[in-house]
Design an enzyme around this catalytic site. Structure first.
Site, PDB file in Angstrom:
ATOM      1  N   TRP A 176      -9.364  12.763  -5.171  1.00 32.83           N
ATOM      2  CA  TRP A 176     -10.442  12.078  -4.438  1.00 32.83           C
ATOM      3  C   TRP A 176     -11.748  12.855  -4.579  1.00 32.83           C
ATOM      4  CZ3 TRP A 176      -7.211   8.846  -5.027  1.00 32.83           C
ATOM      5  CH2 TRP A 176      -6.401   8.201  -4.107  1.00 32.83           C
TER       6      TRP A 176
ATOM      7  N   ASN B   4     -10.443   3.850  -4.818  1.00 38.19           N
ATOM      8  CA  ASN B   4      -8.999   3.833  -4.703  1.00 38.19           C
ATOM      9  C   ASN B   4      -8.575   2.509  -4.072  1.00 38.19           C
ATOM     10  OD1 ASN B   4      -6.239   4.791  -4.565  1.00 38.19           O
ATOM     11  ND2 ASN B   4      -6.581   4.930  -2.364  1.00 38.19           N
ATOM     12  N   GLU B   5      -7.820   1.728  -4.826  1.00 42.40           N
ATOM     13  CA  GLU B   5      -7.202   0.488  -4.335  1.00 42.40           C
ATOM     14  C   GLU B   5      -8.195  -0.488  -3.712  1.00 42.40           C
ATOM     15  OE1 GLU B   5      -3.798   1.712  -1.931  1.00 42.40           O
ATOM     16  OE2 GLU B   5      -2.687   2.217  -3.763  1.00 42.40           O
TER      17      GLU B   5
ATOM     18  N   TYR C 173       4.382  -0.042  -5.474  1.00 46.32           N
ATOM     19  CA  TYR C 173       5.016   0.268  -4.189  1.00 46.32           C
ATOM     20  C   TYR C 173       5.817  -0.941  -3.724  1.00 46.32           C
ATOM     21  CZ  TYR C 173       1.977   4.346  -3.985  1.00 46.32           C
ATOM     22  OH  TYR C 173       1.340   5.521  -4.251  1.00 46.32           O
TER      23      TYR C 173
ATOM     24  N   GLU D 280      -0.156   5.320  -9.853  1.00 50.34           N
ATOM     25  CA  GLU D 280       0.485   5.683  -8.579  1.00 50.34           C
ATOM     26  C   GLU D 280       1.778   4.912  -8.530  1.00 50.34           C
ATOM     27  OE1 GLU D 280      -1.226   5.192  -4.705  1.00 50.34           O
ATOM     28  OE2 GLU D 280      -3.183   5.926  -5.303  1.00 50.34           O
TER      29      GLU D 280
ATOM     30  N   TRP E 110       2.803   9.365  -7.556  1.00 47.99           N
ATOM     31  CA  TRP E 110       2.315   9.680  -6.205  1.00 47.99           C
ATOM     32  C   TRP E 110       3.436  10.420  -5.505  1.00 47.99           C
ATOM     33  CZ3 TRP E 110      -2.404   9.068  -3.995  1.00 47.99           C
ATOM     34  CH2 TRP E 110      -2.489   9.382  -2.632  1.00 47.99           C
TER      35      TRP E 110
END
Ligand SMILES: *[C@@H]1O[C@H](CO)[C@@H](O)[C@H](O)[C@H]1NC(C)=O
Ligand SMILES: *[C@@H]1O[C@H](CO)[C@@H](O)[C@H](O)[C@H]1NC(C)=O
Ligand SMILES: *[C@@H]1O[C@H](CO)[C@@H](O)[C@H](O)[C@H]1NC(C)=O
Ligand SMILES: *[C@@H]1O[C@H](CO)[C@@H](O)[C@H](O)[C@H]1NC(C)=O
Length: 452
Positions: A154, A265-266, A348, A384, A413
């Protein structure tokens, strides 16, 4: 960073036990085997995210119960994918000459004209936890022990009351870049530690999630609004984000340890918050991606640029939620943008309503992105991924699919280190050098490097 989006999550709040809190906003304050301080800084409270991770979040002590909404799973006869044929994954482009910067050539990454394998881990925390340069070095050294070449991290932390490591602070609608020892000078140390361990960095510049501030801080401070989606459309917010990018990216234009910048991010819109305007579609985010990626290219022609998204497809009648475009992302359309150099996706399945079928669903998810890679003639990486059960077995299956499908690369991740002061943050996914997943990652990295 992942946060669970499925099911009812009870947030149990701990009351600080002393008047002198020591854990900064967004810092870890509890979880299985966590040995650090549990007292949150004033104005924040320690909330349980899951059994492994409690975090200091803005607010005052009270007991809150929030209920997440499970993603809709629509049954349909339409097959979301058309092909898994990857036999044509070859490049005909001429590799760039020696520059020291990672470049792309067709579906491959290159360094000085030779293939560069992207395999590694995520460490959002390395420049955010007040870690010393010795600890940063241990973190990168532990990761490099798997054969890793790349770490994603980050490059942001938006704060309204400065504390710990942060990169931008806000007073009303006025942002100030932190160029000091807890700001960009701290990130200089992250870059130096990565370089010393032969690691390149992928750096995300803001967050969809409110962890470490992210998009919602810009919108709140500038517009006094809670409408998440204004981040993508409001001119004053876009100007402020470009100003941040100018300072952060501008500092590292000539630094080859940076492999790529990521827009967020996302990133997601539509339904992201209860107060969304409801007008944000995949086209809204695509237009934002074009504008911000072109802006980065205009100030930094050395580095690659990617979105940092979860790789959602936009096929509304597809059988499972990540293919349905409901979060404002159209992976194939975004990958075609000329100022986007490579594609990113996450996996995920437990958080996306696929717990009962996570091995097979995740394998198909990889195969489909390998197909997108071939169609776009650009690299694509699974940047990720995580499950909380049967990790070695599921990861082995998925990594085998990455190797055999020709998908360009992967980053798990997330990284984990045992520091003498305690373990690095573990949200249930951390991969420690002495853990059962580490050899799985190490073997796959070797296979990816050997792949021609
Ligand atoms: C917690 O620590 C103990 C002792 O080191 C270890 O056996 C156990 O696996 C750890 N638990 C988790 C969930 O990491
Ligand atoms: C790539 O080329 C640059 C510039 O010539 C050089 O400084 C660098 O050491 C090379 N890196 C690798 C890994 O070959
Ligand atoms: C994106 O961020 C917003 C604001 O923090 C959050 O409410 C939302 O859950 C995130 N998007 C989704 C739908 O995951
Ligand atoms: C599991 O996922 C695969 C790949 O998406 C799909 O073909 C299969 O039908 C799914 N199985 C179940 C039981 O949902």
């Amino acid at each position: 960073m992942l946060k669970l989006s499925v099911g009812a999550i009870a947030l149990v709040l701990y009351l600080p036990s002393t008047a002198f809190a020591t854990v900064p906003e967004w810092g870890q304050c509890g979880g299985i085997n966590f040995t650090g301080d549990t007292n949150c800084v004033s104005g924040t409270v320690c909330e349980v995210q899951n059994a492994y991770y409690s975090q200091c979040l803005p607010g005052t002590a009270s007991v809150t119960l929030t209920t997440g909404t499970a993603p809709t799973t629509i049954t349909s006869t339409i097959n979301p994918t058309t092909s898994t044929d990857t036999t044509t994954a070859t490049s005909t482009a001429t590799p760039p000459s020696a520059t020291g910067f990672v470049k792309t050539s067709g579906t491959a990454f290159t360094l000085n004209g030779s293939k560069f394998t992207v395999a590694g881990e995520n460490s959002y925390w390395v420049g955010l936890m007040g870690y010393s340069t010795t600890q940063m070095n241990q973190a990168f050294s532990d990761i490099a022990g798997s054969g890793a070449t790349v770490v994603r991290t980050w490059g942001f932390n938006e704060v309204t009351s400065p504390n710990g490591d942060y990169y931008q602070s806000w007073s009303g609608s006025t942002p100030t870049i932190n160029t000091g020892a807890t700001g960009l000078q701290n990130f200089d140390n992250v870059v130096a530690a990565a370089k010393a361990n032969g690691i390149r960095l992928i750096v995300a510049l803001t967050n969809n999630w409110s962890d470490y501030g992210g998009m919602d801080v810009y919108v709140k401070q500038i517009l006094n609004s809670a409408d998440h989606d204004l981040f993508y459309t409001n001119a004053a917010v876009i100007a402020a984000y470009k100003n941040y990018i100018s300072a952060f990216v501008g500092r590292y234009v000539n630094e080859p340890t940076i492999m790529a910048w990521e827009l967020a991010n996302e990133p997601r819109c539509t339904g992201s918050t209860g107060t969304s305007t409801g007008t944000c579609t995949t086209a809204t985010v695509t237009a934002w991606i074009k504008e911000i990626s072109a802006y980065i290219k205009s100030i930094d022609s050395n580095h690659l640029v990617a979105v940092g998204d979860e790789g959602f497809y936009n096929e509304p009648s597809a059988p499972t939620y990540p293919y349905q475009g409901a979060e404002g992302i159209d992976f194939d359309v975004n990958l075609a943008i000329s100022s986007i150099d490579f594609g990113t996706f996450h996996s995920y399945p437990e958080s996306w309503g696929q717990s009962a079928n996570e091995t097979a669903w995740g394998t198909q998810w990889i195969a489909d992105h390998a197909t997108s890679q071939i169609n776009a003639k650009k690299p694509v990486i699974l940047e990720e991924f995580g499950v909380t059960t049967n990790q070695p077995s599921i990861y082995t299956t998925w990594l085998n699919e990455i190797v055999s499908s020709g998908l360009t690369g992967e980053l798990i991740w997330q990284a984990g280190s045992h520091f003498s002061t305690g373990d690095t943050p573990n949200d249930g996914y951390a991969v420690y050098p002495d853990g059962a997943v580490f050899p799985v990652i190490k073997a796959a990295t070797a296979q990816l490097k050997a792949r021609t």
